[in-house]
Design a protein around this motif. Structure first.
Motif, PDB file in Angstrom:
ATOM      1  N   HIS A  71       0.828  -1.206   0.000  1.00 49.40           N
ATOM      2  CA  HIS A  71       0.000   0.000   0.000  1.00 49.40           C
ATOM      3  C   HIS A  71       0.863   1.258   0.000  1.00 49.40           C
ATOM      4  N   ASP A  72       1.948   1.228   0.760  1.00 42.86           N
ATOM      5  CA  ASP A  72       2.827   2.394   0.857  1.00 42.86           C
ATOM      6  C   ASP A  72       3.710   2.570  -0.368  1.00 42.86           C
ATOM      7  N   HIS A  73       3.831   1.531  -1.190  1.00 46.42           N
ATOM      8  CA  HIS A  73       4.723   1.593  -2.356  1.00 46.42           C
ATOM      9  C   HIS A  73       3.972   1.287  -3.656  1.00 46.42           C
ATOM     10  N   GLN A  74       2.733   1.734  -3.734  1.00 45.25           N
ATOM     11  CA  GLN A  74       1.906   1.472  -4.912  1.00 45.25           C
ATOM     12  C   GLN A  74       2.567   1.948  -6.200  1.00 45.25           C
ATOM     13  N   VAL A  75       3.347   2.999  -6.132  1.00 46.70           N
ATOM     14  CA  VAL A  75       3.982   3.552  -7.329  1.00 46.70           C
ATOM     15  C   VAL A  75       4.866   2.528  -8.031  1.00 46.70           C
ATOM     16  N   VAL A  76       5.359   1.544  -7.267  1.00 45.46           N
ATOM     17  CA  VAL A  76       6.257   0.524  -7.836  1.00 45.46           C
ATOM     18  C   VAL A  76       5.521  -0.378  -8.825  1.00 45.46           C
ATOM     19  N   ALA A  77       4.220  -0.552  -8.656  1.00 43.32           N
ATOM     20  CA  ALA A  77       3.459  -1.545  -9.427  1.00 43.32           C
ATOM     21  C   ALA A  77       3.580  -1.347 -10.937  1.00 43.32           C
ATOM     22  N   LYS A  78       3.600  -0.091 -11.391  1.00 44.20           N
ATOM     23  CA  LYS A  78       3.612   0.152 -12.834  1.00 44.20           C
ATOM     24  C   LYS A  78       4.951  -0.179 -13.491  1.00 44.20           C
ATOM     25  N   TRP A  79       5.961  -0.474 -12.669  1.00 48.68           N
ATOM     26  CA  TRP A  79       7.279  -0.822 -13.207  1.00 48.68           C
ATOM     27  C   TRP A  79       7.535  -2.322 -13.205  1.00 48.68           C
ATOM     28  N   LEU A  80       6.608  -3.091 -12.713  1.00 48.46           N
ATOM     29  CA  LEU A  80       6.803  -4.540 -12.653  1.00 48.46           C
ATOM     30  C   LEU A  80       6.512  -5.191 -14.003  1.00 48.46           C
ATOM     31  N   LYS A 110      -8.409 -12.379  -7.591  1.00 46.24           N
ATOM     32  CA  LYS A 110      -9.452 -12.033  -8.562  1.00 46.24           C
ATOM     33  C   LYS A 110      -9.224 -10.639  -9.147  1.00 46.24           C
ATOM     34  N   ARG A 111      -8.817  -9.697  -8.313  1.00 42.33           N
ATOM     35  CA  ARG A 111      -8.565  -8.337  -8.808  1.00 42.33           C
ATOM     36  C   ARG A 111      -7.384  -8.315  -9.769  1.00 42.33           C
ATOM     37  N   LEU A 112      -6.377  -9.139  -9.486  1.00 41.97           N
ATOM     38  CA  LEU A 112      -5.253  -9.217 -10.414  1.00 41.97           C
ATOM     39  C   LEU A 112      -5.700  -9.824 -11.744  1.00 41.97           C
ATOM     40  N   SER A 154      -8.690  -9.660 -12.980  1.00 36.60           N
ATOM     41  CA  SER A 154      -9.562  -8.707 -13.662  1.00 36.60           C
ATOM     42  C   SER A 154      -8.748  -7.654 -14.418  1.00 36.60           C
ATOM     43  N   PHE A 155      -7.561  -7.332 -13.898  1.00 41.17           N
ATOM     44  CA  PHE A 155      -6.689  -6.377 -14.594  1.00 41.17           C
ATOM     45  C   PHE A 155      -6.291  -6.918 -15.970  1.00 41.17           C
ATOM     46  N   PHE A 156      -6.042  -8.228 -16.027  1.00 39.10           N
ATOM     47  CA  PHE A 156      -5.668  -8.856 -17.302  1.00 39.10           C
ATOM     48  C   PHE A 156      -6.891  -9.382 -18.061  1.00 39.10           C
ATOM     49  N   ASN A 157      -8.063  -9.084 -17.552  1.00 36.52           N
ATOM     50  CA  ASN A 157      -9.321  -9.497 -18.193  1.00 36.52           C
ATOM     51  C   ASN A 157      -9.393 -11.015 -18.376  1.00 36.52           C
ATOM     52  N   ILE A 158      -8.976 -11.743 -17.350  1.00 32.59           N
ATOM     53  CA  ILE A 158      -9.014 -13.211 -17.372  1.00 32.59           C
ATOM     54  C   ILE A 158     -10.335 -13.667 -16.763  1.00 32.59           C
ATOM     55  N   PRO A 159     -11.157 -14.413 -17.486  1.00 33.15           N
ATOM     56  CA  PRO A 159     -12.452 -14.849 -16.946  1.00 33.15           C
ATOM     57  C   PRO A 159     -12.281 -15.762 -15.733  1.00 33.15           C
ATOM     58  N   GLU A 160     -13.137 -15.579 -14.754  1.00 32.29           N
ATOM     59  CA  GLU A 160     -13.057 -16.379 -13.541  1.00 32.29           C
ATOM     60  C   GLU A 160     -13.327 -17.862 -13.811  1.00 32.29           C
ATOM     61  N   ASP A 161     -14.295 -18.150 -14.683  1.00 30.73           N
ATOM     62  CA  ASP A 161     -14.621 -19.559 -14.915  1.00 30.73           C
ATOM     63  C   ASP A 161     -13.459 -20.306 -15.567  1.00 30.73           C
ATOM     64  N   LYS A 162     -12.625 -19.597 -16.288  1.00 29.03           N
ATOM     65  CA  LYS A 162     -11.452 -20.222 -16.912  1.00 29.03           C
ATOM     66  C   LYS A 162     -10.481 -20.728 -15.842  1.00 29.03           C
ATOM     67  N   LYS A 169      -5.603  -1.095 -12.885  1.00 28.02           N
ATOM     68  CA  LYS A 169      -4.217  -1.011 -12.427  1.00 28.02           C
ATOM     69  C   LYS A 169      -3.911  -2.219 -11.555  1.00 28.02           C
ATOM     70  N   VAL A 170      -2.640  -2.531 -11.446  1.00 27.99           N
ATOM     71  CA  VAL A 170      -2.193  -3.600 -10.553  1.00 27.99           C
ATOM     72  C   VAL A 170      -2.123  -3.024  -9.145  1.00 27.99           C
ATOM     73  N   ILE A 171      -2.790  -3.657  -8.207  1.00 23.39           N
ATOM     74  CA  ILE A 171      -2.785  -3.199  -6.818  1.00 23.39           C
ATOM     75  C   ILE A 171      -1.644  -3.903  -6.099  1.00 23.39           C
ATOM     76  N   LEU A 172      -0.632  -3.151  -5.725  1.00 24.02           N
ATOM     77  CA  LEU A 172       0.576  -3.773  -5.182  1.00 24.02           C
ATOM     78  C   LEU A 172       0.319  -4.476  -3.852  1.00 24.02           C
ATOM     79  N   SER A 173      -0.587  -3.971  -3.042  1.00 22.88           N
ATOM     80  CA  SER A 173      -0.871  -4.648  -1.765  1.00 22.88           C
ATOM     81  C   SER A 173      -1.433  -6.046  -2.030  1.00 22.88           C
TER      82      SER A 173
END
Length: 218
Positions: free
Chosen positions: A98-107, A132-134, A136-144, A167-171
């Motif tokens: 949570h404190d380092h969310q800015v890092v997520a866009k560089w992964l 699930k949130r991760l 959803s970012f890549f638009n991967i269906p849950e049933d898959k 966005k990717v949630i780093l937490s």
């Protein structure tokens, strides 16, 4: 005469019968087995899970970084990651993310997608929805993912969708990575060498980048 003898014998036996009625036979009570927390029979114990085997240097590096950042209170136990509760480390890793969310866009996007496609590393609610949130970012269906999940029979959230995240949630990512690095996933899940390499790279990049952003600008 025979009738008199019979009456005398009955009379002699009567006191004995009355005496036994005064002191009835006491049955020894059967010992009660202790109740279990779940209310089930205590003798039907669940199979003991195997001892955790954290991922060596990666687990040490994670715990040291969390301890140095004061996300893990108490003494530095980075050299003994197996003694720490995964729940405590997960919570600390979440705060760190949570404190380092800015890092997520560089992964690495490809490594993050491999992590998302693997599925949930636990059926615990917060971890399931982090996964699930991760996805959803890549638009991967849950049933898959759920259709081939080896721990779906224990999950309460099979095929449950979440709102699309842009966005990717780093937490969330840190919570998931922690379970792998601490070897706290269910035994049924087989972590491939390819996935392990992605997990280790994501963790290493996150810690290195967070150190850069933590440095004050001169």
């Amino acid at each position: 005469m025979a009738f008199s003898a019979t009456r005398r014998l009955s009379a002699a036996a009567a006191p004995a019968a009355k005496l036994s009625s005064l002191f009835p036979h006491r049955r020894t009570p059967k010992p009660r087995l202790p109740a279990t927390e779940s209310g089930g029979e205590p003798w039907r114990r669940k199979p003991t899970s195997r001892p955790r085997q954290p991922w060596g240097e990666d687990a040490v590096a994670l715990l040291r970084r969390l301890h140095e950042g004061r996300y893990l209170p108490g003494p530095d136990l980075s050299e003994a990651p197996h003694v720490l509760s995964p729940d405590i480390v997960k919570a600390a890793a979440e705060r760190f993310g949570h404190d380092h969310q800015v890092v997520a866009k560089w992964l690495s996007g490809s490594d993050l997608k491999k992590l998302a496609l693997f599925g949930c590393p636990s059926v615990e609610r917060r971890t399931v929805f982090a996964s699930k949130r991760l996805r959803s970012f890549f638009n991967i269906p849950e049933d898959k993912i759920c259709s081939s999940c080896k721990i779906r029979s224990s999950c309460q959230f099979v095929n449950q969708e979440v709102p699309r995240h842009h966005k990717v949630i780093l937490s969330d990512t840190m919570r998931i990575l922690t379970l792998f690095v601490l070897d706290a996933c269910p035994q049924q899940l087989q972590v491939t060498a390819e996935l392990k390499a992605s997990v280790c790279k994501l963790l290493k990049d996150t810690m290195n980048l967070s150190s850069i952003f933590d440095k004050p600008i001169v």
